[in-house]
Design a protein around this motif. Structure first.
Motif, PDB file in Angstrom:
ATOM      1  N   GLU A   8      23.718   1.763  -2.360  1.00 46.49           N
ATOM      2  CA  GLU A   8      23.230   0.478  -1.865  1.00 46.49           C
ATOM      3  C   GLU A   8      24.244  -0.151  -0.911  1.00 46.49           C
ATOM      4  N   ARG A  64      33.286   9.570  -2.932  1.00 45.21           N
ATOM      5  CA  ARG A  64      32.936  10.954  -3.209  1.00 45.21           C
ATOM      6  C   ARG A  64      34.129  11.814  -3.611  1.00 45.21           C
ATOM      7  N   MET A  68      32.346   2.450  -9.944  1.00 46.59           N
ATOM      8  CA  MET A  68      31.091   1.950  -9.377  1.00 46.59           C
ATOM      9  C   MET A  68      30.000   3.000  -9.549  1.00 46.59           C
ATOM     10  N   ALA A  69      28.825   2.560  -9.995  1.00 43.22           N
ATOM     11  CA  ALA A  69      27.720   3.483 -10.226  1.00 43.22           C
ATOM     12  C   ALA A  69      27.213   4.064  -8.911  1.00 43.22           C
ATOM     13  N   ARG A  70      26.616   5.254  -9.004  1.00 41.32           N
ATOM     14  CA  ARG A  70      26.115   5.932  -7.814  1.00 41.32           C
ATOM     15  C   ARG A  70      25.105   5.068  -7.063  1.00 41.32           C
ATOM     16  N   SER A  71      24.226   4.386  -7.783  1.00 45.55           N
ATOM     17  CA  SER A  71      23.222   3.541  -7.130  1.00 45.55           C
ATOM     18  C   SER A  71      23.869   2.382  -6.377  1.00 45.55           C
ATOM     19  N   GLU A  72      24.943   1.841  -6.936  1.00 47.45           N
ATOM     20  CA  GLU A  72      25.656   0.745  -6.272  1.00 47.45           C
ATOM     21  C   GLU A  72      26.355   1.237  -5.006  1.00 47.45           C
ATOM     22  N   ILE A  73      26.920   2.437  -5.092  1.00 42.74           N
ATOM     23  CA  ILE A  73      27.583   3.014  -3.916  1.00 42.74           C
ATOM     24  C   ILE A  73      26.586   3.227  -2.781  1.00 42.74           C
TER      25      ILE A  73
END
Length: 212
Positions: free
Chosen positions: A8, A88, A1-6
């Motif tokens: 969000e 993380r 999962m992309a950092r932005s998705e996490i």
């Protein structure tokens, strides 16, 4: 999962998780207050305690309902904390997610089953006991014949074990990735371990205060 998705996902669930963590404490404390107001003795003869349980009836079930709701809310907060730690660190296995809800939900179910069973046993005991009878044998027989009480008794150990593992593991991993300070992470682990050494009711009260 992309950092932005996490991020969000965490923004979306942060408020519900916070509300759940905050509400668990007053619900649990409210259940304790109802227990104290019910006049059901915690010590003494079981026969007298079950007579008091029959008289208290609704108050006891309401108390257990509040406590079960508190445990469900704890599960919500634990799941949020574990998912955030998983995002993380690659060292946190997905299988550990089960402990985030297994312990709290088993505690909720165990408490409800125990309350329902004890209410039924108390009602039958009062209805069947009379002057001059062997009330102690009667109560023992009613308790032994209660299938729900057997289920509640068998659920207690896995419920405590699940809560213990969940608190220790999730507190440790959240501390390692920086989501909890060393003090609060260590305190969470200590409170989880306290389920073995401290009276469960007292230990669970300190745990819900930790969530608050």
């Amino acid at each position: 999962m992309a950092r932005s998705e996490i991020l969000e996902r965490e923004r979306r669930w942060a408020r519900p998780a916070a509300i759940a963590a905050i509400l668990a404490a007053p619900l649990y404390i409210g259940s304790v207050a109802l227990d104290q107001a019910s006049d059901v003795p915690s010590t003494g003869l079981d026969t007298e305690r079950f007579r008091a349980l029959d008289a208290a009836g609704g108050d006891v079930l309401a108390s257990v309902g509040l406590r079960a709701a508190a445990f469900v809310l704890i599960a919500v907060a634990l799941i949020f904390l574990l998912r955030a730690a998983q995002a993380r660190s690659d060292r946190i296995g997905g299988a550990m997610l089960g402990f985030a809800f297994l312990g709290p939900l088993l505690l909720a179910v165990q408490g409800l089953f125990a309350a329902i069973a004890q209410d039924q046993v108390a009602s039958d005991f009062v209805a069947q006991s009379g002057p001059g009878g062997d009330v102690f044998t009667l109560l023992d027989d009613l308790a032994e014949d209660s299938a729900i009480l057997d289920v509640a008794s068998s659920l207690l150990f896995p419920a405590i074990l699940g809560m213990l593992v969940g608190m220790i593991y999730i507190s440790l991993q959240a501390m390692r990735v920086g989501l909890l300070t060393r003090f609060f992470g260590t305190l969470g682990m200590a409170l989880g371990a306290g389920l073995i050494f401290i009276v469960p009711a007292v230990s669970l009260l300190t745990i819900v205060l930790w969530f608050l």
